[in-house]
Design a protein around this motif. Structure first.
Motif, PDB file in Angstrom:
ATOM      1  N   LEU A 126      -5.416  -4.493  -2.514  1.00 47.56           N
ATOM      2  CA  LEU A 126      -6.267  -4.361  -3.695  1.00 47.56           C
ATOM      3  C   LEU A 126      -7.000  -3.027  -3.745  1.00 47.56           C
ATOM      4  O   LEU A 126      -8.225  -2.969  -3.777  1.00 47.56           O
ATOM      5  CB  LEU A 126      -7.261  -5.530  -3.760  1.00 47.56           C
ATOM      6  CG  LEU A 126      -6.634  -6.898  -4.055  1.00 47.56           C
ATOM      7  CD1 LEU A 126      -7.709  -7.948  -4.293  1.00 47.56           C
ATOM      8  CD2 LEU A 126      -5.699  -6.830  -5.255  1.00 47.56           C
ATOM      9  N   GLY A 127      -6.235  -1.951  -3.750  1.00 45.00           N
ATOM     10  CA  GLY A 127      -6.829  -0.676  -4.050  1.00 45.00           C
ATOM     11  C   GLY A 127      -6.686   0.373  -2.980  1.00 45.00           C
ATOM     12  O   GLY A 127      -7.074   0.167  -1.836  1.00 45.00           O
ATOM     13  N   GLY A 128      -6.126   1.495  -3.373  1.00 37.00           N
ATOM     14  CA  GLY A 128      -5.988   2.650  -2.507  1.00 37.00           C
ATOM     15  C   GLY A 128      -5.744   3.862  -3.375  1.00 37.00           C
ATOM     16  O   GLY A 128      -6.168   3.910  -4.536  1.00 37.00           O
ATOM     17  N   SER A 129      -5.032   4.813  -2.839  1.00 34.09           N
ATOM     18  CA  SER A 129      -4.783   6.058  -3.565  1.00 34.09           C
ATOM     19  C   SER A 129      -3.492   6.024  -4.375  1.00 34.09           C
ATOM     20  O   SER A 129      -3.261   6.888  -5.213  1.00 34.09           O
ATOM     21  CB  SER A 129      -4.709   7.212  -2.568  1.00 34.09           C
ATOM     22  OG  SER A 129      -3.562   7.054  -1.734  1.00 34.09           O
ATOM     23  N   GLY A 130      -2.651   5.047  -4.091  1.00 34.17           N
ATOM     24  CA  GLY A 130      -1.300   5.014  -4.649  1.00 34.17           C
ATOM     25  C   GLY A 130      -0.256   5.107  -3.554  1.00 34.17           C
ATOM     26  O   GLY A 130       0.907   4.751  -3.761  1.00 34.17           O
ATOM     27  N   VAL A 131      -0.678   5.574  -2.372  1.00 33.40           N
ATOM     28  CA  VAL A 131       0.217   5.558  -1.215  1.00 33.40           C
ATOM     29  C   VAL A 131       0.645   4.115  -0.915  1.00 33.40           C
ATOM     30  O   VAL A 131       1.754   3.872  -0.416  1.00 33.40           O
ATOM     31  CB  VAL A 131      -0.466   6.200   0.004  1.00 33.40           C
ATOM     32  CG1 VAL A 131       0.303   5.920   1.292  1.00 33.40           C
ATOM     33  CG2 VAL A 131      -0.593   7.710  -0.203  1.00 33.40           C
ATOM     34  N   ASN A 132      -0.219   3.150  -1.253  1.00 31.18           N
ATOM     35  CA  ASN A 132       0.123   1.746  -1.020  1.00 31.18           C
ATOM     36  C   ASN A 132       1.385   1.317  -1.772  1.00 31.18           C
ATOM     37  O   ASN A 132       2.099   0.423  -1.325  1.00 31.18           O
ATOM     38  CB  ASN A 132      -1.054   0.835  -1.363  1.00 31.18           C
ATOM     39  CG  ASN A 132      -1.733   1.188  -2.675  1.00 31.18           C
ATOM     40  OD1 ASN A 132      -1.182   1.879  -3.521  1.00 31.18           O
ATOM     41  ND2 ASN A 132      -2.953   0.703  -2.842  1.00 31.18           N
ATOM     42  N   ILE A 133       1.662   1.952  -2.896  1.00 33.91           N
ATOM     43  CA  ILE A 133       2.896   1.654  -3.635  1.00 33.91           C
ATOM     44  C   ILE A 133       4.105   2.166  -2.854  1.00 33.91           C
ATOM     45  O   ILE A 133       5.120   1.469  -2.713  1.00 33.91           O
ATOM     46  CB  ILE A 133       2.842   2.266  -5.047  1.00 33.91           C
ATOM     47  CG1 ILE A 133       1.742   1.584  -5.866  1.00 33.91           C
ATOM     48  CG2 ILE A 133       4.193   2.147  -5.747  1.00 33.91           C
ATOM     49  CD1 ILE A 133       1.470   2.236  -7.212  1.00 33.91           C
ATOM     50  N   SER A 134       4.003   3.379  -2.330  1.00 34.06           N
ATOM     51  CA  SER A 134       5.092   3.926  -1.507  1.00 34.06           C
ATOM     52  C   SER A 134       5.271   3.127  -0.230  1.00 34.06           C
ATOM     53  O   SER A 134       6.405   2.935   0.242  1.00 34.06           O
ATOM     54  CB  SER A 134       4.804   5.395  -1.167  1.00 34.06           C
ATOM     55  OG  SER A 134       4.761   6.178  -2.344  1.00 34.06           O
ATOM     56  N   LEU A 135       4.165   2.651   0.344  1.00 35.26           N
ATOM     57  CA  LEU A 135       4.232   1.810   1.539  1.00 35.26           C
ATOM     58  C   LEU A 135       5.016   0.539   1.252  1.00 35.26           C
ATOM     59  O   LEU A 135       5.889   0.144   2.030  1.00 35.26           O
ATOM     60  CB  LEU A 135       2.822   1.476   2.016  1.00 35.26           C
ATOM     61  CG  LEU A 135       2.712   0.571   3.245  1.00 35.26           C
ATOM     62  CD1 LEU A 135       3.179   1.303   4.490  1.00 35.26           C
ATOM     63  CD2 LEU A 135       1.271   0.086   3.424  1.00 35.26           C
TER      64      LEU A 135
END
Length: 430
Positions: A129-138
């Motif tokens: 629930l929230g980060g920089s967008g790196v979480n999508i790549s992860l």
């Protein structure tokens, strides 16, 4: 030549007919039936590819080509699901300065470590629930089997108003603040709200998160006041609904929660100052509650360490952190729908099991706490037809712990076996 080709094709066909996928037979001494909150004895779970084929009484095995996993001395249950984590970061006194020193690559390498640690703790699915967008790549890297980690459903970057809890420029000097907008999740008005949602969807988010009130760990001014106008919340939720995705609301203060529930929010996160009126609204609207008690307990303890937090954060941590467990107790006993979530990252990843202890301390039965991290979490995600229970046709997300969690919930720390999607990632017996 033609005759040889036909014979070759026939031989290949015979080979394919005679080839069988390896099956895995898991012999489980005890099995947690999370649908009925009961304990079953001596079961065989048959897994093929990424699915559960059957669960039968007694211990059975197949042919020589099949695999048997002996968990007769352990308690087996569905893979656990944490509905509130932050995979990109982890608490520490240097966390705020790292906003200025860490590149995206640094965040990504750290996140890979946190993801594997989470999986090895028995959590096969999480909601980030929230980060920089790196979480999508992860998420994408895990799905592509490039790195080890749980199945991730992510909101990408959280959405906040200017100066709100998820405004990434809070606490910076004016020359660095600038005027961030919807592209980085900062909004003012309905139009910005719609654009911010659409931008996160374009980036690949699975859901949306808003910060409906102030928060604890940002240097924004207030931790409890509402931060969105009603029309902005409504615009976020309606736009997300058009895309077929849910919206979660970080909220500590009661007024912000009520605005979110009125707008049709899917889940309230933290809920520290929730009143009985809000609980009734949530029950009426079917709103989920994800308490993150572990986060509250943790920040209250870290606030006692000199220099650990920014002074503005320290004051909020001391005031808000200790309240969450009591709110959870009231909401649970009131009948609000509860799903398991911890806010991991606010405390070390891999210690997610602590939430079970805090939940049961205030009256939730042990097996119901496990149900909140399996079946109920799957229901929150809208994936109850795929995961969350050990039944025929479900994804083979299976873990095992030492001891009996019905008698002692603390054994949830002792995960010895982890299977996600039919693949074994951890087997303490080997």
């Amino acid at each position: 030549m033609k005759r040889k080709l036909l014979l070759t094709i026939a031989g290949l066909a015979l080979f394919q007919v005679g080839t069988f996928a390896q099956k895995t037979y898991i012999h489980a001494g005890k099995v947690v039936d999370v649908r009925n909150n009961s304990m079953l004895q001596e079961r065989t779970i048959l897994v093929e590819d990424d699915k559960i084929i059957s669960i039968t009484s007694g211990y059975h095995s197949g042919g020589e080509e099949d695999k048997v996993i002996n968990l007769t001395d352990y308690t087996v249950m569905p893979g656990l699901m944490d509905m509130h984590v932050h995979m990109e970061s982890e608490t520490g006194p240097s966390q705020y300065i790292e906003r200025f020193t860490n590149n995206e690559a640094d965040i990504a390498f750290n996140a890979a470590v946190y993801a594997e640690r989470t999986l090895m703790a028995g959590f096969t699915t999480v909601r980030d629930l929230g980060g920089s967008g790196v979480n999508i790549s992860l998420r994408n890297a895990i799905n592509a089997n490039k790195i080890k980690g749980p199945r991730i459903y992510t909101s990408g970057k959280s959405i906040a108003p200017t100066g709100g809890h998820a405004d990434p420029t809070n606490g910076m000097k004016e020359s660095l603040m600038g005027d961030p907008g919807p592209e980085v999740g900062v909004i003012n008005g309905e139009s910005d709200a719609r654009k911010a949602v659409r931008h996160q969807v374009k980036r690949g988010a699975d859901l949306i998160k808003i910060t409906a009130t102030g928060g604890v760990l940002s240097v924004a001014r207030d931790g409890s006041a509402p931060q969105f106008q009603q029309d902005e919340i409504n615009a976020v939720i309606q736009t997300a609904k058009d895309f077929g995705i849910h919206v979660a609301a970080h909220a500590h203060g009661d007024e912000g929660m009520q605005r979110a529930v009125e707008g049709g929010i899917h889940s309230i996160e933290h809920g520290t100052m929730m009143t009985e009126k809000t609980m009734e609204m949530m029950k009426e609207n079917g709103t989920w509650y994800v308490a993150t008690i572990t986060a509250g307990m943790s920040v209250a303890e870290y606030a006692k360490i000199p220099g650990y937090y920014h002074p503005a954060v320290k004051a909020k941590a001391e005031a808000i952190g200790p309240q969450i467990q009591g709110t959870f107790e009231k909401a649970y006993k009131k009948g609000v729908k509860v799903a398991f979530g911890t806010d991991a990252g606010v405390f070390p990843h891999g210690e997610n099991y602590r939430e079970f202890i805090y939940m049961t301390e205030v009256g939730m039965p042990n097996l119901e706490a496990i149900q909140s991290a399996t079946l109920r979490a799957a229901e929150l995600l809208g994936e109850e037809d795929k995961m969350g229970v050990l039944e025929e046709g479900m994804l083979a997300d299976i873990i095992a712990v030492e001891g009996d969690p019905e008698q002692d919930i603390a054994v949830m720390e002792k995960v010895v076996f982890v299977m996600k999607g039919g693949e074994v990632f951890k087997n303490g017996k080997e």
